[in-house]
Scaffold this motif. Sequence first.
Motif, PDB file in Angstrom:
ATOM      1  N   ASN A 167       0.837  -1.194   0.000  1.00 40.51           N
ATOM      2  CA  ASN A 167       0.000   0.000   0.000  1.00 40.51           C
ATOM      3  C   ASN A 167       0.875   1.249   0.000  1.00 40.51           C
ATOM      4  O   ASN A 167       1.692   1.440   0.898  1.00 40.51           O
ATOM      5  CB  ASN A 167      -0.914   0.006   1.233  1.00 40.51           C
ATOM      6  N   GLN A 168       0.726   2.064  -1.046  1.00 38.25           N
ATOM      7  CA  GLN A 168       1.428   3.344  -1.146  1.00 38.25           C
ATOM      8  C   GLN A 168       2.933   3.197  -0.920  1.00 38.25           C
ATOM      9  O   GLN A 168       3.539   3.917  -0.129  1.00 38.25           O
ATOM     10  CB  GLN A 168       0.826   4.356  -0.167  1.00 38.25           C
ATOM     11  N   GLY A 169       3.521   2.244  -1.632  1.00 37.96           N
ATOM     12  CA  GLY A 169       4.967   2.082  -1.591  1.00 37.96           C
ATOM     13  C   GLY A 169       5.504   1.358  -0.380  1.00 37.96           C
ATOM     14  O   GLY A 169       6.726   1.316  -0.175  1.00 37.96           O
ATOM     15  N   GLU A 170       4.639   0.754   0.407  1.00 37.81           N
ATOM     16  CA  GLU A 170       5.075   0.034   1.613  1.00 37.81           C
ATOM     17  C   GLU A 170       4.514  -1.376   1.607  1.00 37.81           C
ATOM     18  O   GLU A 170       3.341  -1.590   1.303  1.00 37.81           O
ATOM     19  CB  GLU A 170       4.593   0.768   2.870  1.00 37.81           C
ATOM     20  N   LEU A 171       5.373  -2.341   1.935  1.00 33.07           N
ATOM     21  CA  LEU A 171       4.931  -3.724   2.080  1.00 33.07           C
ATOM     22  C   LEU A 171       4.810  -4.061   3.558  1.00 33.07           C
ATOM     23  O   LEU A 171       5.762  -3.898   4.318  1.00 33.07           O
ATOM     24  CB  LEU A 171       5.921  -4.694   1.423  1.00 33.07           C
ATOM     25  N   ILE A 172       3.635  -4.524   3.947  1.00 32.85           N
ATOM     26  CA  ILE A 172       3.406  -4.962   5.320  1.00 32.85           C
ATOM     27  C   ILE A 172       3.180  -6.472   5.308  1.00 32.85           C
ATOM     28  O   ILE A 172       2.374  -6.980   4.526  1.00 32.85           O
ATOM     29  CB  ILE A 172       2.191  -4.258   5.949  1.00 32.85           C
ATOM     30  N   ILE A 173       3.923  -7.183   6.144  1.00 32.67           N
ATOM     31  CA  ILE A 173       3.807  -8.634   6.246  1.00 32.67           C
ATOM     32  C   ILE A 173       3.035  -8.973   7.511  1.00 32.67           C
ATOM     33  O   ILE A 173       3.391  -8.529   8.605  1.00 32.67           O
ATOM     34  CB  ILE A 173       5.192  -9.297   6.279  1.00 32.67           C
ATOM     35  N   TYR A 174       1.969  -9.748   7.351  1.00 32.78           N
ATOM     36  CA  TYR A 174       1.192 -10.215   8.494  1.00 32.78           C
ATOM     37  C   TYR A 174       1.348 -11.725   8.621  1.00 32.78           C
ATOM     38  O   TYR A 174       1.191 -12.457   7.634  1.00 32.78           O
ATOM     39  CB  TYR A 174      -0.296  -9.891   8.318  1.00 32.78           C
ATOM     40  N   LEU A 175       1.636 -12.176   9.820  1.00 35.97           N
ATOM     41  CA  LEU A 175       1.717 -13.606  10.115  1.00 35.97           C
ATOM     42  C   LEU A 175       0.623 -13.967  11.107  1.00 35.97           C
ATOM     43  O   LEU A 175       0.356 -13.219  12.050  1.00 35.97           O
ATOM     44  CB  LEU A 175       3.091 -13.959  10.689  1.00 35.97           C
ATOM     45  N   LEU A 176       0.009 -15.124  10.885  1.00 36.45           N
ATOM     46  CA  LEU A 176      -1.087 -15.551  11.742  1.00 36.45           C
ATOM     47  C   LEU A 176      -0.543 -16.256  12.979  1.00 36.45           C
ATOM     48  O   LEU A 176       0.179 -17.245  12.886  1.00 36.45           O
ATOM     49  CB  LEU A 176      -2.007 -16.501  10.970  1.00 36.45           C
ATOM     50  N   GLU A 177      -0.885 -15.728  14.146  1.00 31.25           N
ATOM     51  CA  GLU A 177      -0.494 -16.332  15.424  1.00 31.25           C
ATOM     52  C   GLU A 177      -1.714 -16.408  16.331  1.00 31.25           C
ATOM     53  O   GLU A 177      -2.322 -15.379  16.648  1.00 31.25           O
ATOM     54  CB  GLU A 177       0.615 -15.530  16.106  1.00 31.25           C
ATOM     55  N   ASN A 178      -2.065 -17.617  16.723  1.00 34.66           N
ATOM     56  CA  ASN A 178      -3.223 -17.844  17.592  1.00 34.66           C
ATOM     57  C   ASN A 178      -4.494 -17.196  17.044  1.00 34.66           C
ATOM     58  O   ASN A 178      -5.288 -16.594  17.771  1.00 34.66           O
ATOM     59  CB  ASN A 178      -2.935 -17.315  19.005  1.00 34.66           C
ATOM     60  N   GLY A 179      -4.656 -17.319  15.728  1.00 37.25           N
ATOM     61  CA  GLY A 179      -5.870 -16.829  15.089  1.00 37.25           C
ATOM     62  C   GLY A 179      -5.906 -15.346  14.799  1.00 37.25           C
ATOM     63  O   GLY A 179      -6.908 -14.846  14.274  1.00 37.25           O
ATOM     64  N   LYS A 180      -4.826 -14.612  15.106  1.00 33.15           N
ATOM     65  CA  LYS A 180      -4.775 -13.176  14.870  1.00 33.15           C
ATOM     66  C   LYS A 180      -3.508 -12.815  14.103  1.00 33.15           C
ATOM     67  O   LYS A 180      -2.470 -13.443  14.272  1.00 33.15           O
ATOM     68  CB  LYS A 180      -4.810 -12.398  16.193  1.00 33.15           C
ATOM     69  N   TYR A 181      -3.621 -11.775  13.281  1.00 33.61           N
ATOM     70  CA  TYR A 181      -2.447 -11.325  12.539  1.00 33.61           C
ATOM     71  C   TYR A 181      -1.585 -10.394  13.367  1.00 33.61           C
ATOM     72  O   TYR A 181      -2.092  -9.521  14.087  1.00 33.61           O
ATOM     73  CB  TYR A 181      -2.858 -10.605  11.255  1.00 33.61           C
ATOM     74  N   ILE A 182      -0.286 -10.608  13.241  1.00 32.34           N
ATOM     75  CA  ILE A 182       0.674  -9.678  13.818  1.00 32.34           C
ATOM     76  C   ILE A 182       1.581  -9.185  12.702  1.00 32.34           C
ATOM     77  O   ILE A 182       1.888  -9.914  11.755  1.00 32.34           O
ATOM     78  CB  ILE A 182       1.519 -10.339  14.930  1.00 32.34           C
ATOM     79  N   LYS A 183       1.990  -7.935  12.786  1.00 36.38           N
ATOM     80  CA  LYS A 183       2.930  -7.411  11.798  1.00 36.38           C
ATOM     81  C   LYS A 183       4.304  -8.001  12.058  1.00 36.38           C
ATOM     82  O   LYS A 183       4.735  -8.129  13.208  1.00 36.38           O
ATOM     83  CB  LYS A 183       2.992  -5.885  11.874  1.00 36.38           C
ATOM     84  N   ALA A 184       4.992  -8.370  10.988  1.00 41.98           N
ATOM     85  CA  ALA A 184       6.302  -9.002  11.110  1.00 41.98           C
ATOM     86  C   ALA A 184       7.315  -8.276  10.232  1.00 41.98           C
ATOM     87  O   ALA A 184       6.964  -7.676   9.209  1.00 41.98           O
ATOM     88  CB  ALA A 184       6.228 -10.471  10.715  1.00 41.98           C
TER      89      ALA A 184
END
Length: 218
Positions: free
Chosen positions: A159-176
């Motif tokens: 989004n707008q020149g930025e890559l955000i990585i989300y990993l699923l932990e215990n059913g919720k996404y966290i930014k990594a």
Amino acid sequence: MLMSLIIPVIKPVSQMKLESGSRVTIPNISWQEFESILQEMGQKRTSRICYYQDTLEIMVPLPEHEKSKDLISDMVKILLKRTGRKYEPFGSTTFKKENTAGVEPDACFYIDNYQQMMGKRRLQYDDPPPDLAIEIDVTSKTTLSAYESLEVPELWIYNQGELIIYLLENGKYIKANSSLIFPDVPLTQIIPTIIELSWQVGTVQALEELENFIEKKS
């Protein structure tokens, strides 16, 4: 004395005229209505949908959105090939969890489960979610919640020149800071750089730069 009546006019969602880059949110949509809307809209369309707990979002991408999607997909394929891993791409397939969520990623890949998905022409209710889903220009909580419900292990949002990585932990996404699929590759730096470079030198040369980077690191 004349009385006026207000009669609601209901038009099919397929008749909605949405400009490129626009997004519309429709609340209070039941699962049955969502399924009907999907059938009504058909498969051959440019719009993308996301549904989570009675809220439907419809988005029509911009041309630059499509370029970013294709570039990131190509980069994933290059990285997987360089690391000797097989995969099955499923594009913008509609993934659903009955009565709860439905989403169409801009791109997605089966990697760990690629063998199970080989030759599949239609998804079955017990098929696993993709190992990686990719979305472009999305910041919606509805979208994140839908992917969480589907239990997609890794989600990338550009989004707008930025890559955000989300990993699923215990059913919720966290930014990594890094990907589980490509743990040794600084994706949050490389992907925006290659996409920006593609606007200056073209797609082919930009992807060649990625391959050159990988060769130097190996």
